[in-house]
Design a protein around this motif. Structure first.
Motif, PDB file in Angstrom:
ATOM      1  N   THR A 145      42.294  15.999  23.626  1.00  0.00           N
ATOM      2  CA  THR A 145      41.532  15.563  24.672  1.00  0.00           C
ATOM      3  C   THR A 145      42.069  16.155  26.108  1.00  0.00           C
ATOM      4  N   PHE A 203      37.974   4.343  29.189  1.00  0.00           N
ATOM      5  CA  PHE A 203      37.454   3.178  30.190  1.00  0.00           C
ATOM      6  C   PHE A 203      38.376   1.839  29.359  1.00  0.00           C
ATOM      7  N   THR A 204      39.680   2.123  29.415  1.00  0.00           N
ATOM      8  CA  THR A 204      40.574   0.872  28.860  1.00  0.00           C
ATOM      9  C   THR A 204      40.466  -0.218  30.059  1.00  0.00           C
ATOM     10  N   ALA A 205      40.057  -0.101  31.188  1.00  0.00           N
ATOM     11  CA  ALA A 205      40.149  -1.145  32.093  1.00  0.00           C
ATOM     12  C   ALA A 205      38.545  -1.460  32.346  1.00  0.00           C
ATOM     13  N   GLN A 235      43.450   3.021  20.896  1.00  0.00           N
ATOM     14  CA  GLN A 235      42.276   2.333  21.418  1.00  0.00           C
ATOM     15  C   GLN A 235      40.956   2.731  20.557  1.00  0.00           C
ATOM     16  N   LEU A 236      40.901   3.775  20.234  1.00  0.00           N
ATOM     17  CA  LEU A 236      39.599   4.240  19.480  1.00  0.00           C
ATOM     18  C   LEU A 236      39.380   3.341  18.190  1.00  0.00           C
ATOM     19  N   GLY A 254      49.876   6.227  29.046  1.00  0.00           N
ATOM     20  CA  GLY A 254      49.306   6.156  27.939  1.00  0.00           C
ATOM     21  C   GLY A 254      49.115   7.118  27.248  1.00  0.00           C
ATOM     22  N   VAL A 279      36.074  14.375  23.184  1.00  0.00           N
ATOM     23  CA  VAL A 279      36.415  15.473  22.507  1.00  0.00           C
ATOM     24  C   VAL A 279      35.799  15.200  21.103  1.00  0.00           C
ATOM     25  N   VAL A 307      49.488   8.197  37.785  1.00  0.00           N
ATOM     26  CA  VAL A 307      49.119   6.815  38.386  1.00  0.00           C
ATOM     27  C   VAL A 307      49.570   5.725  37.280  1.00  0.00           C
ATOM     28  N   SER A 319      50.638   1.206  36.537  1.00  0.00           N
ATOM     29  CA  SER A 319      50.759  -0.068  37.080  1.00  0.00           C
ATOM     30  C   SER A 319      52.052  -0.743  37.100  1.00  0.00           C
ATOM     31  N   PRO A 367      41.610   8.366  32.147  1.00  0.00           N
ATOM     32  CA  PRO A 367      41.161   7.820  30.885  1.00  0.00           C
ATOM     33  C   PRO A 367      41.117   6.245  31.181  1.00  0.00           C
ATOM     34  N   ARG A 426      49.499  -3.657  27.472  1.00  0.00           N
ATOM     35  CA  ARG A 426      49.529  -3.014  28.866  1.00  0.00           C
ATOM     36  C   ARG A 426      50.883  -2.540  28.991  1.00  0.00           C
ATOM     37  N   GLY A 447      46.624   6.084  34.062  1.00  0.00           N
ATOM     38  CA  GLY A 447      47.250   5.575  32.719  1.00  0.00           C
ATOM     39  C   GLY A 447      48.107   6.679  32.092  1.00  0.00           C
ATOM     40  N   VAL A 453      46.608   9.144  26.178  1.00  0.00           N
ATOM     41  CA  VAL A 453      45.945  10.431  26.671  1.00  0.00           C
ATOM     42  C   VAL A 453      46.614  10.766  28.054  1.00  0.00           C
ATOM     43  N   GLY A 454      46.793   9.837  28.881  1.00  0.00           N
ATOM     44  CA  GLY A 454      47.300   9.915  30.449  1.00  0.00           C
ATOM     45  C   GLY A 454      48.580  10.849  30.223  1.00  0.00           C
TER      46      GLY A 454
HETATM   47  N1  LIG Z   1      37.091  11.176  25.871  1.00  0.00           N
HETATM   48  C1  LIG Z   1      37.758  11.460  24.694  1.00  0.00           C
HETATM   49  O1  LIG Z   1      37.438  12.264  24.120  1.00  0.00           O
HETATM   50  C2  LIG Z   1      38.895  10.358  24.513  1.00  0.00           C
HETATM   51  C3  LIG Z   1      39.606  10.770  23.535  1.00  0.00           C
HETATM   52  C4  LIG Z   1      40.787   9.810  23.210  1.00  0.00           C
HETATM   53  C5  LIG Z   1      40.771   8.616  23.747  1.00  0.00           C
HETATM   54  N2  LIG Z   1      39.730   8.347  24.820  1.00  0.00           N
HETATM   55  C6  LIG Z   1      39.804   6.995  25.355  1.00  0.00           C
HETATM   56  O2  LIG Z   1      40.976   7.176  26.518  1.00  0.00           O
HETATM   57  C7  LIG Z   1      41.222   5.984  26.868  1.00  0.00           C
HETATM   58  C8  LIG Z   1      42.738   5.689  27.003  1.00  0.00           C
HETATM   59  O3  LIG Z   1      43.307   5.758  25.660  1.00  0.00           O
HETATM   60  P1  LIG Z   1      44.682   6.018  25.281  1.00  0.00           P
HETATM   61  O4  LIG Z   1      44.764   6.490  23.858  1.00  0.00           O
HETATM   62  O5  LIG Z   1      45.444   6.738  26.181  1.00  0.00           O
HETATM   63  O6  LIG Z   1      44.927   4.367  25.577  1.00  0.00           O
HETATM   64  P2  LIG Z   1      46.419   3.641  25.842  1.00  0.00           P
HETATM   65  O7  LIG Z   1      47.680   4.532  25.219  1.00  0.00           O
HETATM   66  O8  LIG Z   1      46.309   2.180  25.569  1.00  0.00           O
HETATM   67  O9  LIG Z   1      46.635   3.833  27.389  1.00  0.00           O
HETATM   68  C9  LIG Z   1      45.782   3.270  28.400  1.00  0.00           C
HETATM   69  C10 LIG Z   1      46.175   3.078  29.754  1.00  0.00           C
HETATM   70  O10 LIG Z   1      45.098   2.308  30.269  1.00  0.00           O
HETATM   71  C11 LIG Z   1      45.692   1.626  31.363  1.00  0.00           C
HETATM   72  N3  LIG Z   1      45.070   0.231  31.357  1.00  0.00           N
HETATM   73  C12 LIG Z   1      44.364  -0.369  32.346  1.00  0.00           C
HETATM   74  N4  LIG Z   1      43.807  -1.381  32.041  1.00  0.00           N
HETATM   75  C13 LIG Z   1      44.374  -1.861  30.863  1.00  0.00           C
HETATM   76  C14 LIG Z   1      44.034  -2.585  29.774  1.00  0.00           C
HETATM   77  N5  LIG Z   1      43.328  -4.040  30.346  1.00  0.00           N
HETATM   78  N6  LIG Z   1      44.458  -2.791  28.530  1.00  0.00           N
HETATM   79  C15 LIG Z   1      45.049  -1.782  28.192  1.00  0.00           C
HETATM   80  N7  LIG Z   1      45.655  -0.534  29.165  1.00  0.00           N
HETATM   81  C16 LIG Z   1      44.973  -0.552  30.204  1.00  0.00           C
HETATM   82  C17 LIG Z   1      47.278   1.427  31.068  1.00  0.00           C
HETATM   83  O11 LIG Z   1      47.891   1.878  32.129  1.00  0.00           O
HETATM   84  P3  LIG Z   1      48.470   1.267  33.250  1.00  0.00           P
HETATM   85  O12 LIG Z   1      49.084  -0.077  33.070  1.00  0.00           O
HETATM   86  O13 LIG Z   1      49.798   2.209  33.823  1.00  0.00           O
HETATM   87  O14 LIG Z   1      47.298   1.215  34.298  1.00  0.00           O
HETATM   88  C18 LIG Z   1      47.550   2.087  29.673  1.00  0.00           C
HETATM   89  O15 LIG Z   1      48.515   3.041  29.644  1.00  0.00           O
HETATM   90  C19 LIG Z   1      40.394   4.954  25.890  1.00  0.00           C
HETATM   91  O16 LIG Z   1      39.380   4.256  26.455  1.00  0.00           O
HETATM   92  C20 LIG Z   1      40.535   5.664  24.732  1.00  0.00           C
HETATM   93  O17 LIG Z   1      39.128   5.076  24.046  1.00  0.00           O
HETATM   94  C21 LIG Z   1      38.721   9.111  25.146  1.00  0.00           C
END
Ligand SMILES: NC(=O)c1ccc[n+]([C@@H]2O[C@H](COP(=O)([O-])OP(=O)(O)OC[C@H]3O[C@@H](n4cnc5c(N)ncnc54)[C@H](OP(=O)(O)O)[C@@H]3O)[C@@H](O)[C@H]2O)c1
Length: 334
Positions: free
Chosen positions: A139, A251-253, A52-53, A163, A276, A183, A185, A227, A323, A160, A165-166
């Motif tokens: 993270t 905040f993917t959502a 996502q980043l 996903g 992180v 959790v 979807s 996440p 998603r 998530g 991170v999840g």
């Molecule tokens: N804070 C930090 O240090 C840090 C570090 C790394 C990543 N992040 C952030 O963490 C978030 C998740 O990253 P990730 O790598 O886990 O992403 P990912 O693999 O794409 O997973 C994101 C999850 O979000 C849910 N989701 C809800 N609405 C969505 C939408 N409209 N589009 C896509 N996914 C959606 C999905 O789960 P469901 O369908 O099951 O709801 C999906 O599995 C991102 O915002 C990323 O930038 C933050």
């Protein structure tokens, strides 16, 4: 020990971002291999995560992005030249808050990364798995620390959960002895987690607040790791016990959810943010070593949804935003 940079070509294949924006321009090009310098490790990259980043950056959503830029903030490969690690060591590397963001990163055959952002990685992990290890699990590890850690048997609600991170949060919480409540979807995502023995709430059929209440004798959970953000946020807040903590990680959502202040104040609850990328290099170094150890012990292993070649990066991003992915998407770099 300083290794000599030998058998390294002058040029390498890289995915270069030329323009960021809603229609980013990216292409494969031959560019110079970075020159090793002290304090850095030159890595032959084998895999890098399409996450996502990097998608946010290419879409122009990360402030000023200098182009041309080689993105890729998370990956794995073998050491070519390093003072810290022998040549050939399998490593996982993250880009910190610069590499792949404002400086060239890992969507290339070679990458030059500070030694502190590199860690030897278990041979238990395939290259595709190692390519999605660093950022996701670091993270997760850091977000759990941000909340003050978890205790044995503690219920932890994780959104998530399939996903990148999840899923890392689910595995890390389990590895530390607590009980994840995942959790997701869709039924397909729920099935994968339930098959792994994880208690799972499926948003397509379940109500989060009711399910959490049922699972916790009406007490709520003491910790939520989120996440996802967006419209589900109020339900996550309501699922917290009195004095419970919600750590917001992504905040993917959506990044402007509603917060119920009456519930927050009356319930004496805490909402914290975690990034992180703001951690110090010494913390990252220790954190990477800690998660690499858990992986070595077989407790952590990224779930991979699919792999693409570097040239097929658009396919990877399409899958990421669909998603539908169950696990991470990784670009393999031969
Ligand atoms: N804070 C930090 O240090 C840090 C570090 C790394 C990543 N992040 C952030 O963490 C978030 C998740 O990253 P990730 O790598 O886990 O992403 P990912 O693999 O794409 O997973 C994101 C999850 O979000 C849910 N989701 C809800 N609405 C969505 C939408 N409209 N589009 C896509 N996914 C959606 C999905 O789960 P469901 O369908 O099951 O709801 C999906 O599995 C991102 O915002 C990323 O930038 C933050």
């Amino acid at each position: 020990m300083t290794q000599v940079q030998e058998n390294v070509p002058e040029l390498m294949r890289a995915l270069v971002t030329r323009e960021v924006g809603s229609e980013p321009i990216m292409d494969i090009a031959d560019v110079p291999v970075p020159k090793w310098r002290p304090g850095y490790s030159l890595i032959r990259v084998k895999a890098a995560s399409i996450n996502q980043l990097s998608n946010t950056i290419r879409k122009g959503g990360f402030g000023h992005t200098p182009v041309p830029l080689i993105q890729g903030n998370d990956g794995a490969g073998t050491i070519v030249t390093s003072e810290r690690y022998p040549a050939g060591t399998r490593v996982s590397a993250i880009g910190g808050n610069t590499f792949g963001i404002t400086e060239d990163g890992m969507f290339a055959e070679y990458a030059l990364i500070p030694d502190g952002l590199v860690t030897p990685i278990s041979a238990n992990l395939k290259w595709s798995e190692a390519g999605a290890f660093g950022i996701n699990f670091l993270t997760a590890y850091g977000a759990i620390q941000r909340a003050g850690g978890v205790s044995a048997g503690q219920n932890v609600l994780i959104t998530g959960a399939t996903g990148g991170v999840g899923n890392a949060l689910v595995q890390t919480v389990s590895a530390l002895g607590a009980k994840p409540i995942a959790v997701v979807s869709t039924e397909k995502k729920a099935e994968y987690l339930r098959d792994s023995g994880i208690i799972t709430i499926d948003l397509s059929t379940d109500n989060v607040v009711e399910k959490v209440s049922e699972l916790t004798d009406s007490l709520g959970v003491t910790l939520v790791l989120d996440p996802v953000g967006g419209p589900l946020f109020p339900e996550l807040q309501r699922s917290l016990s009195r004095q419970g903590t919600l750590v917001s990680i992504g905040f993917t959502a959506g990044n402007t959810p509603q917060v119920d202040l009456l519930d927050l104040i009356a319930g004496d609850k805490r909402i914290l943010g975690y990034s992180v990328n703001d951690e110090s290099e010494s913390w990252v170094s220790e954190g990477l070593a800690a998660i690499a150890d858990l992986a070595e012990r077989g407790l952590l292993k990224p779930r991979i949804d699919s792999t693409v070649t570097l040239a097929n990066f658009e396919e990877g991003y399409a899958r990421l935003i669909s998603r539908r992915a169950v696990g991470s998407i990784v670009a393999m770099i031969d």
